[in-house]
Design a protein around this motif. Structure first.
Motif, PDB file in Angstrom:
ATOM      1  N   LEU A   1      20.955  63.155  12.381  1.00  0.00           N
ATOM      2  CA  LEU A   1      20.379  62.931  11.108  1.00  0.00           C
ATOM      3  C   LEU A   1      20.988  61.962  10.018  1.00  0.00           C
ATOM      4  O   LEU A   1      20.439  60.908   9.650  1.00  0.00           O
ATOM      5  CB  LEU A   1      20.313  64.270  10.237  1.00  0.00           C
ATOM      6  N   LEU A   2      22.391  62.052  10.095  1.00  0.00           N
ATOM      7  CA  LEU A   2      23.146  61.324   9.188  1.00  0.00           C
ATOM      8  C   LEU A   2      23.906  60.027   9.560  1.00  0.00           C
ATOM      9  O   LEU A   2      23.939  59.146   8.777  1.00  0.00           O
ATOM     10  CB  LEU A   2      24.386  62.143   8.788  1.00  0.00           C
ATOM     11  N   ALA A   3      23.902  59.770  10.989  1.00  0.00           N
ATOM     12  CA  ALA A   3      24.367  58.627  11.573  1.00  0.00           C
ATOM     13  C   ALA A   3      23.656  57.360  11.091  1.00  0.00           C
ATOM     14  O   ALA A   3      24.327  56.419  10.655  1.00  0.00           O
ATOM     15  CB  ALA A   3      24.594  58.549  12.973  1.00  0.00           C
ATOM     16  N   PRO A   4      22.172  57.463  11.180  1.00  0.00           N
ATOM     17  CA  PRO A   4      21.520  56.096  11.003  1.00  0.00           C
ATOM     18  C   PRO A   4      21.679  55.837   9.229  1.00  0.00           C
ATOM     19  O   PRO A   4      21.577  54.663   9.034  1.00  0.00           O
ATOM     20  CB  PRO A   4      20.092  56.560  11.177  1.00  0.00           C
ATOM     21  N   LEU A   5      22.201  56.762   8.564  1.00  0.00           N
ATOM     22  CA  LEU A   5      22.365  56.500   7.209  1.00  0.00           C
ATOM     23  C   LEU A   5      23.675  55.995   6.683  1.00  0.00           C
ATOM     24  O   LEU A   5      23.891  55.780   5.680  1.00  0.00           O
ATOM     25  CB  LEU A   5      21.750  57.816   6.379  1.00  0.00           C
ATOM     26  N   GLY A   6      24.496  56.194   7.653  1.00  0.00           N
ATOM     27  CA  GLY A   6      26.054  55.739   7.532  1.00  0.00           C
ATOM     28  C   GLY A   6      26.926  56.868   7.072  1.00  0.00           C
ATOM     29  O   GLY A   6      27.990  56.615   6.474  1.00  0.00           O
ATOM     30  N   TYR A   7      26.340  58.169   7.175  1.00  0.00           N
ATOM     31  CA  TYR A   7      27.096  59.509   6.791  1.00  0.00           C
ATOM     32  C   TYR A   7      27.557  60.109   8.083  1.00  0.00           C
ATOM     33  O   TYR A   7      27.774  61.260   8.029  1.00  0.00           O
ATOM     34  CB  TYR A   7      26.251  60.112   5.872  1.00  0.00           C
ATOM     35  N   GLU A   8      27.859  59.623   9.317  1.00  0.00           N
ATOM     36  CA  GLU A   8      27.972  60.467  10.456  1.00  0.00           C
ATOM     37  C   GLU A   8      29.130  61.217  10.222  1.00  0.00           C
ATOM     38  O   GLU A   8      29.355  62.368  10.621  1.00  0.00           O
ATOM     39  CB  GLU A   8      28.083  59.428  11.578  1.00  0.00           C
ATOM     40  N   MET A   9      30.322  60.828   9.454  1.00  0.00           N
ATOM     41  CA  MET A   9      31.507  61.320   9.393  1.00  0.00           C
ATOM     42  C   MET A   9      31.276  62.822   8.414  1.00  0.00           C
ATOM     43  O   MET A   9      32.034  63.632   8.493  1.00  0.00           O
ATOM     44  CB  MET A   9      32.571  60.795   8.970  1.00  0.00           C
ATOM     45  N   MET A  10      30.146  62.882   7.931  1.00  0.00           N
ATOM     46  CA  MET A  10      29.798  64.153   7.189  1.00  0.00           C
ATOM     47  C   MET A  10      29.176  65.392   7.793  1.00  0.00           C
ATOM     48  O   MET A  10      29.030  66.335   7.236  1.00  0.00           O
ATOM     49  CB  MET A  10      28.788  63.714   5.957  1.00  0.00           C
ATOM     50  N   ALA A  11      28.845  65.050   9.195  1.00  0.00           N
ATOM     51  CA  ALA A  11      28.466  66.131  10.069  1.00  0.00           C
ATOM     52  C   ALA A  11      29.241  67.391  10.003  1.00  0.00           C
ATOM     53  O   ALA A  11      28.786  68.637   9.536  1.00  0.00           O
ATOM     54  CB  ALA A  11      28.046  65.816  11.430  1.00  0.00           C
ATOM     55  N   PRO A  12      30.565  67.107  10.286  1.00  0.00           N
ATOM     56  CA  PRO A  12      31.290  68.415  10.363  1.00  0.00           C
ATOM     57  C   PRO A  12      31.802  68.927   9.055  1.00  0.00           C
ATOM     58  O   PRO A  12      31.924  70.163   8.742  1.00  0.00           O
ATOM     59  CB  PRO A  12      32.762  67.981  11.069  1.00  0.00           C
ATOM     60  N   VAL A  13      31.622  68.161   8.094  1.00  0.00           N
ATOM     61  CA  VAL A  13      31.873  68.352   6.572  1.00  0.00           C
ATOM     62  C   VAL A  13      30.787  69.426   6.007  1.00  0.00           C
ATOM     63  O   VAL A  13      30.882  70.342   5.647  1.00  0.00           O
ATOM     64  CB  VAL A  13      32.040  67.211   5.766  1.00  0.00           C
ATOM     65  N   ILE A  14      29.472  69.046   6.398  1.00  0.00           N
ATOM     66  CA  ILE A  14      28.352  69.900   5.978  1.00  0.00           C
ATOM     67  C   ILE A  14      28.346  70.987   6.784  1.00  0.00           C
ATOM     68  O   ILE A  14      27.911  72.243   6.104  1.00  0.00           O
ATOM     69  CB  ILE A  14      26.992  69.213   6.277  1.00  0.00           C
TER      70      ILE A  14
END
Length: 123
Positions: free
Chosen positions: A38-51
């Protein structure tokens, strides 16, 4: 880094990520992989483990499942998460059972909220 009154991520994105997390958890799917997709295409892939951590700790802190059957509506927990990310000090206003374990979980969740703000600013 100064804390602003706005959430570090767009509220709509937090709501989508929270729903994604809930669905993956409920269906026993790999949560971080779904969040990453979900997040990678928006440039937030590093937020996956954070969320993933925020949602897990949020459930422990509030002592209930998030994004499932909230009486205030389907996105109420995502709105709560947005508010807490915008101002982690709001966590002090939420009820706490008061025992030592509950206070420890709340402290850990508060630290995770602050860390998530930093990570979002870097994303």
């Amino acid at each position: 880094m100064a804390m602003s009154a706005a959430p570090p991520l767009p509220a709509a994105l937090i709501a989508r990520a929270a729903r994604c997390w809930r669905t993956a958890r409920d269906t026993r799917q790999p949560v971080q992989q779904h969040l990453h997709a979900l997040l990678a295409p928006l440039g937030y892939e590093m937020m996956a483990p954070v969320i993933d951590s925020l949602m897990t700790l949020g459930e422990a802190c509030l002592d209930r499942p998030l994004c499932r059957g909230c009486p205030f509506g389907p996105d109420a927990d995502a709105a709560l998460l947005c508010a807490l990310l915008a101002d982690p000090a709001r966590l002090d206003r939420l009820p706490c059972r008061g025992d030592g374990r509950a206070r420890h979980i709340r402290d850990v969740f508060a630290g995770a909220l602050t860390s998530a703000r930093v990570m979002a600013a870097l994303a």
